[in-house]
Every structure is written in C-alpha cells, then in structure tokens.
Design an enzyme around this catalytic site. Structure first.
Site, PDB file in Angstrom:
ATOM      1  N   ASP A 288       0.886  -1.165   0.000  1.00 57.12           N
ATOM      2  CA  ASP A 288       0.000   0.000   0.000  1.00 57.12           C
ATOM      3  C   ASP A 288       0.923   1.213   0.000  1.00 57.12           C
ATOM      4  OD1 ASP A 288      -2.084   1.791   0.149  1.00 57.12           O
ATOM      5  OD2 ASP A 288      -3.145   0.708   1.728  1.00 57.12           O
TER       6      ASP A 288
HETATM    7  C1  BGC Z   1      -4.928   3.327   0.334  1.00 58.66           C
HETATM    8  C2  BGC Z   1      -5.041   2.410  -0.857  1.00 58.66           C
HETATM    9  C3  BGC Z   1      -4.883   3.235  -2.108  1.00 58.66           C
HETATM   10  C4  BGC Z   1      -3.555   3.967  -2.057  1.00 58.66           C
HETATM   11  C5  BGC Z   1      -3.284   4.820  -3.286  1.00 58.66           C
HETATM   12  C6  BGC Z   1      -3.702   4.208   0.303  1.00 58.66           C
HETATM   13  O1  BGC Z   1      -3.752   5.187   1.285  1.00 58.66           O
HETATM   14  O2  BGC Z   1      -4.939   2.561   1.515  1.00 58.66           O
HETATM   15  O3  BGC Z   1      -6.259   1.732  -0.848  1.00 58.66           O
HETATM   16  O4  BGC Z   1      -4.994   2.421  -3.244  1.00 58.66           O
HETATM   17  O5  BGC Z   1      -3.553   4.834  -0.942  1.00 58.66           O
HETATM   18  O6  BGC Z   1      -4.092   5.943  -3.316  1.00 58.66           O
END
Ligand code: BGC
Length: 822
Positions: A254
């Site tokens: 993530d």
């Molecule tokens: C989130 C993800 C997301 C990523 C990119 C993170 O903060 O947990 O679900 O895809 O950011 O925006």
C-alpha cells in the site's frame, strides 16, 4: 422461467474453494504459459542487475519505472475501487458495500468491465481494487469500500469484479492483504488471529481472487498480522499467496506500507509504492539474492506480457465519460438500496398525490457519491437528492413539490456560532509537548481554515475556553482536528474527546448535560502536525439544534424524506467512525418524525448505524449506502415506485455496538503498548450472522434482509444428490403486483461437526428478477464431498431463517422474515 444456479456448497469443508456463477470467460489474450515464460525469460536476460532493482519501486506517485531497452512502458495505476479517481472526473460507481447489497455477481462482472473500460480510456494499467476486507464491526471507516461480512458473498463479488476488469486488459489489484478491518492506528495495529479464522473468514475472498479470477496484483495492507507487517509477512506473501495459491502476479505495498526494505523483499513484496523508499537499490544491493530479485521482475514482466502492455498502447479510444459506464452505475445503484421498514406500505409515494415533499438532512443538498479517502471519485456528473427528487416530484398546480431544509447545522456553523464566555485563550508552542514559551493570543471562535499552513513552526497547543448554555440541558460538543493532530479535550476535569494522530482528520462530538447556571470549562491540548489551523471547537444546545424552519416544513409537508448518516468528511479512510449518527441527527429524526407521520429515513453510511433510539418512531427506512453518481436518481425511482427496492443486507445491523461480537476486542487491549497496539480477533469465526444464528441473539436487522414492494413465495425446495455433491432447487414466484428482484440465499449447517461451527453459513445465492405472477426456479449445485452431504441442512431464504434443530432439516422460506419491522 427456470433459472439454474450452479455453485458449490462446501459448508463442511472450511477451506473449500467455492465456484462462481458462470461468468464470461476472460477476454485478455492468455499466451500459452510456455511461450509466455520464454518471452519473460528473454526480457529478463536483457536487464542489468541495476535495471532490475530499479523496477522494484514506484515513481511519480502512481507509476512503475519504464524500461525502454525492453519496450516496457511506465505502468500507470489508479484508485479504485469505485471509479477511476486519478485522473478524474470519471463515472463514480456505488460503494463496494452497495454492490454487495445487490447480491448480484453478474452485475459485479458488468461493473468490473465498465471500470476496465474507464481505466483503459485513461491509459491506466493497474486498477487499485477491489477491496475485500471483511466487515467485522460497523466502526471501520473503510467498510463502505468492501463487500460486507460474509466471505462467500465477498468472494463471489470479487471474482466477478476482477474478471470484468481484467477482461478489458487492465490489471485488478485485490486489497488490502490482510486483516485491514479497521482504520484505527492502521500503520501500527497488530491484528492477532488464529489460523482457522483467517482461512474461514478473512482469506477466502483473496484466495478466490487468485485461484478463480487470476488477479494480476495483490496489495499488502498497512497493519501487522500476528506480529509482522503485512509487507514483511513471509507467511502471507510467500507461503500462502505465492506457494499455496500459486499466485503468479505481483504483490505491491500500500502507499507507504513498507517499513523495512530487505525484510519485505525477502518476505515476498515485489513492488514498493509509491516509491522505493525502503526497497531502494542501495538498501537491497547484496542483501537480497539475485534469484529473489529476478522473481520479482519476472512477475512484473509476466503481468505486462499477459496484458499485452509491451505490444500495444494501453490508452484506448473509448470515451472517458462513457454512457455505458453510467448505465452500469445506475443499475448497481438501483439494485443496492435496501428497504428495512415500510409500515402500512407508506412507500412508494405517488408523485401525483404529493403537493409538498420535504427533503430534510444535512447532506441531501449535495451529491453523496462515496465515503472519504483514496476511493473518492470526482463524478462525471452527479445530482444531489434534492435535485433528483425535484425532477420526480415536480411543482404542479400551486404545489411547490420538493422543499429542502438541512435541519441541523454542519460543524462549521456550530464552530462559527459558539459564544464562549471570554472567547478562547490560545497558547501555541514550537515544542511538541507544550513546553517552552507560549505564543499567547485569543479568538472569538475556533473555526478550522480550509488550507492548513504546511511547515508551520507551531507543533503543540493548549487552548482554554468557558461555555455557559443559553438553553440548559443536553449540549453537543463538536471538535475537529487537523490532519494527524493528536488532541485531547478535557471538559470540567474529565476527558471528553480524544483525536489520535493516526486517525487523521476527523470531526468528533459528545453530549454533555448542563444546568442553567453551569459552566463548561474546556481544555484542549495536544500536538498539531501541520500547524494549528485545522482545529475547530464549538458547543450547541440539542434542544435548539434542529432548525425551526425544518420542523415547520416537516409539519406542513405531505411526506418527508429525511436523509441522515455520514459523508466523505465523517466516514472514510484513515479514521473510524461512531455507530451513532453524528451531529445531532438522532434529535433531527425525533423532531421530524413526531411532526410528520409519513417520514422515510434514508441512510448514507458504509454499514450499520444505531437505529434503536428512533426505529420505532419512523414508518419507513431505506439504506442507501453511498450510491455513486447515480445514487440520487435511483432513490427517486424507488421512492416514486418506478422501481422496487431489491437490495439485501450484506451485514447484520445490531441494536447497539455492544451486541457485536467484536465489541470488546475492536480497540487495542491486552498485550498492547501505546506504540504497539494489538487487537485479538477473539470472536474467531463467530462474527456477524454466524454469531447471531449460533447464539440465538436476534440483531435489529439480520444479514440478507431486505423488503420489496412486491412479495415472493418459495416452494418445492429440492436437495438432490449428484455425483459431485448436492443440487438445491426452489420455485420462486412473484405473488404481488409489482415487478421486483429477489436474492435467493442458500444457507447450510453441519450439526454433526466435530468442532463448533456456525449454525448457518451462506453457500449459494442468486438474484432473480420477476414480473408479477411470474415463476422462476432456482437451482444450486453442490460439489461438496458426497460422503459429507448427508449431514448438512440447506435453507433458502430472503434472510436468515430460524435455526433448524433437526440435523437434516431443509427449510424453504416462503415469506420475508416475519419478525422484521413491516
Ligand atoms: C490506500 C489504498 C490506495 C492507495 C493509493 C492508500 O492510502 O490505503 O487503498 O490504493 O492509498 O491511493
């Protein structure tokens, strides 16, 4: 009409994989494995060790590095999961939980395909979705992105969605692997779980995504699982995903969920996003074997070759604002609304007989497409409830049609209208712990500024204010914190509210009771991450909270649509929410429903909310979730009777949060320290309806429940043994006068199990649409081991039927759950 539903019933085998309703085959060209691997090997051989290392980290926020020497473009990623957020605007689909409420796996495929086309029209290679974390408790700020509490339902929808996305040559990314079931302190929380629970509840949707849908990417979560960060979990990444499930795609982190590059690389993380902060060439060089690095690059190349990204441009000529996408979003929104209550058939409302329709609620005047955070899409076009209802209930013959009132002030209005006795005394510090010399000043109100000053020299604050009520009785105290502020509000010597830094930027409220002469002494202290500008503080009387204009409108209207719940600022990524409705909305329901007996409460939320205080006082309740850009027009069709509600709850809704099996273990408990918070998922497999059906506790609304404007009967339930297992079939008849959709659900139990199992488990479902007096026959085929089938019982219902006491009982439900509010 006879409908055959093929599925697998494997109630007795906790780890069995369950087959999806037959969906269209993946359209992506699938080179034969040998040719594919040979091409990947050739490409890999052309790369230097330095070039390989560079491919292990992202760049520019949402891209991988390009490698022109082998024709590999920079691969573009986009959130996800309910529309293409970056770059927007684009079609905003209903929230994941709304899709789950449709109980329609074929619709999930259609939505996935539409998302794939939307992604391609923007040159996106990886869509960052679906999110398949299980709904454990209503507080999780990201529940709205996911598919509810049941692993079987979540798996079927995930498979449909992923197959749809990938049919367009776009890689889906199943997330957040694993155990990211709350937002509380998400970077540090350690979710401790036993293996059976992990396999029966929290992993099936990921496993189905890999084994059935052949998902191209998995995203690791922020949290720790059994003591290890997910990105560093050899067990999750290498053992389960890559070895046991034979996952051949990439595991990405993530955004900033990598904490140790070498540990992560060795534990199976293939790509650090958004950049190689830890898995950098300098960090990995010499500490991770070339074989492991080659495997990571091979995986990235394999996905790129499979998808055809080395052979053609990703950007398609499909329209960025595609009417076909909008049509799918509309259908999903229509199918997702769950009618929880409809006393005396208040709904539908006949537009011709309504002179004034009062639309009341703080969020009804703005389109509520989704919850907050990375999933929030800027819609191509979206109507608010007020706008959509105006088109359906127009002004006519001296009748005004729709009239709108917010009903309760929003938090900024509370901040701006609070009169403190001598204003607020502000002390601001450059230190992080309110030490040293303070900069002192005062302010009449504490209203947060939209733009917080980045790089502010102020790192901690101490604010003091006194409040005397002009109307004695209950007062609502509202506190807003800036991004990652860590604040404690003490009221008359006792902690009243606490915003913890990892919870991010949120609005909290609490109620205090004040006599006529009482003074509320407020003392706010703590750290501010980006300066003090994000803080808001206010107090308002609950007695005067509901506006007079709203009550006057409710009193004179023919009917009221009362829109309550959360919005993107009160429910979203990075923080959890309350079970109770925020901002005095319970008082709003009490005031409005007392004045107008034709009040329909329509809820925006990513899950259950506390309804016990008001459910008996309102005749009709609709759960809207977040309906995407077509949510408001869909509601207008349902309210006016053009469409019958057909959504079914993908969650159980409790009377109170205390009833939820996760209640005592949701927040960090035994074994936690402030920097190492830990939760133990001690309810095990007994969560949601599994727990309620086993213990006999009846939640306010059970999983699978949903009313309709028409009625259905189920008859002639047959369970036949087949060589593979059993086939369940049932006649479904629309016995009412309205067309409608019904979710046929098959639950099984295993009364002779040697370990304690839930009394009921969903193992098959099928959405059926029937015109009045039309009949349909659903059948469901099981491939469970024949020797075990004799011990199971199957039940078919709209909602969880009474628990059978007979081991081999088979129950057909012929009517909705009789005990529910009608
Ligand atoms: C989130 C993800 C997301 C990523 C990119 C993170 O903060 O947990 O679900 O895809 O950011 O925006």
């Amino acid at each position: 009409m006879r409908i055959a539903l093929r599925t697998t019933i494997a109630a007795l085998l906790p780890l069995c994989l369950l087959a999806a309703p037959t969906l269209r085959a993946q359209a992506v060209a699938k080179p034969n494995d040998e040719a594919l691997e040979a091409r990947v090997t050739q490409l890999l051989a052309k790369l230097t060790p330095e070039q390989k290392l560079e491919l292990l980290g992202g760049v520019n926020g949402f891209y991988t590095h390009a490698e022109p020497s082998i024709g590999l473009p920079a691969l573009r990623m986009a959130d996800g999961p309910m529309g293409i957020r970056n770059p927007g605007p684009s079609t905003a689909y209903p929230a994941g939980i709304a899709l789950a409420a449709t109980f329609d796996a074929e619709l999930a495929f259609a939505e996935g395909s539409a998302l794939g086309r939307d992604a391609k029209s923007r040159g996106v290679h990886f869509l960052l979705g679906p999110g398949v974390n299980i709904y454990r408790a209503p507080l999780n700020g990201r529940n709205f992105e996911y598919f509810g509490e049941d692993p079987f339902l979540a798996s079927r929808l995930a498979v449909g969605y992923i197959q749809g996305v990938q049919s367009q040559g776009v890689a889906a990314t199943v997330k957040h692997f694993a155990l990211n079931n709350e937002e509380y302190d998400r970077h540090r929380i350690n979710a401790v779980v036993d293996e059976r629970t992990l396999h029966e509840i929290y992993l099936p949707a990921f496993e189905a995504a890999v084994k059935e849908a052949h998902v191209a990417a998995i995203m690791n979560s922020y949290n720790l699982v059994n003591g290890e960060h997910a990105t560093q979990s050899n067990f999750l990444n290498n053992q389960l995903a890559k070895h046991d499930w034979k996952f051949d795609g990439i595991i990405m982190s993530d955004w900033n969920s990598t904490y140790d590059g070498v540990a992560a690389a060795n534990a199976g993380l293939d790509l650090e996003m958004p950049s190689a902060k830890f898995m950098s060439p300098a960090n990995l060089n010499g500490k991770v074997s070339q074989e492991i690095i080659d495997d990571k690059v091979r995986r990235l190349l394999r996905v790129a070759v499979k998808m055809g990204w080395l052979d053609h441009e990703q950007a398609s000529s499909a329209p960025a604002d595609d009417p076909a996408s909008r049509a799918v979003a509309h259908r999903a929104a229509l199918e997702s609304v769950v009618m929880l209550k409809n006393r005396d058939a208040l709904l539908p409302l006949d537009p011709a007989s309504i002179c004034t329709l009062a639309v009341i609620g703080p969020h009804a005047n703005e389109a509520q497409v989704g919850g907050g955070g990375s999933s929030l899409v800027k819609p191509t076009a979206a109507l608010s409830l007020v706008e959509a209802l105006r088109a359906t209930f127009p002004a006519h013959d001296h009748c005004p049609g729709v009239q709108y009132e917010a009903g309760v002030p929003d938090s900024k209005e509370v901040f701006a209208s609070t009169s403190f006795v001598h204003g607020v005394r502000l002390e601001q510090f450059t230190s992080k712990d309110e030490s040293g010399t303070a900069r002192s000043s005062s302010a009449e109100h504490l209203v947060p500024l939209a733009k917080q000053e980045k790089g502010s020299p102020i790192h901690s604050v101490h604010y003091v204010a006194d409040f005397k009520p002009s109307t004695p009785g209950k007062q609502l105290v509202v506190l807003q914190a800036g991004y990652q502020d860590d604040l404690t509000l003490i009221a008359n010597g006792k902690e009243l509210l606490r915003v913890r830094a990892p919870e991010g930027h949120t609005v909290l409220s609490a109620i205090v009771d004040l006599d006529a002469n009482a003074t509320l002494h407020l003392d706010l202290t703590g750290q501010v991450t980006q300066g003090p500008d994000g803080i808001g503080l206010g107090v308002t009387s609950l007695k005067t909270l509901v506006s007079k204009s709203a009550t006057a409108l409710a009193a004179k209207a023919d009917a009221v649509l009362l829109n309550v719940g959360f919005d993107a600022s009160t429910e979203g990524e990075g923080f959890d929410r309350s079970f109770e409705l925020p901002g005095g909305q319970e008082e709003l329901i009490a005031a409005v429903s007392a004045l107008n007996k034709k009040t329909t409460v329509a809820i925006n939320a990513g899950g259950g909310v506390a309804m016990t205080p008001w459910i008996e006082s309102v005749p009709a309740v609709l759960h809207l979730w977040y309906g995407g850009e077509e949510g408001a027009p869909a509601l207008a069709e349902i309210l006016s009777g053009k469409q019958s509600p057909e959504g079914h709850l993908p969650i159980s809704i409790e009377h109170s949060f205390a009833e939820n099996p996760a209640h005592d273990s949701y927040f960090p408990g035994a074994g936690s320290t402030p920097t190492q918070p830990r939760i133990t998922l001690s309810e095990g497999v007994m969560l949601g309806y599994r727990a309620y059906a086993t213990s006999g506790v009846k939640p306010l609304f059970p999983f699978g429940f949903g009313l309709s404007y028409t009625s259905f009967t189920f008859a002639h339930l047959h369970v036949d043994k087949t060589p593979q297992g059993v086939q369940v079939s049932v006649d479904v008849k629309n016995t009412g006068t309205h067309s409608g959709g019904e979710a046929v659900q098959v639950y099984v139990s295993d009364p002779s199990a040697s370990i304690k199992r839930p009394a009921l488990e969903l193992k098959a479902f099928r959405k059926v649409h029937l015109d009045p007096r039309k009949r349909s026959i659903c059948s469901s085929r099981s491939t469970a081991a024949p020797s075990l089938t004799g011990a199971s019982s199957a039940m078919v219902g709209r909602s969880i039927p009474a628990i059978s006491s007979s081991p081999s009982a088979i129950t057909a439900r012929t009517s909705p759950d009789g005990r529910a509010h009608d």
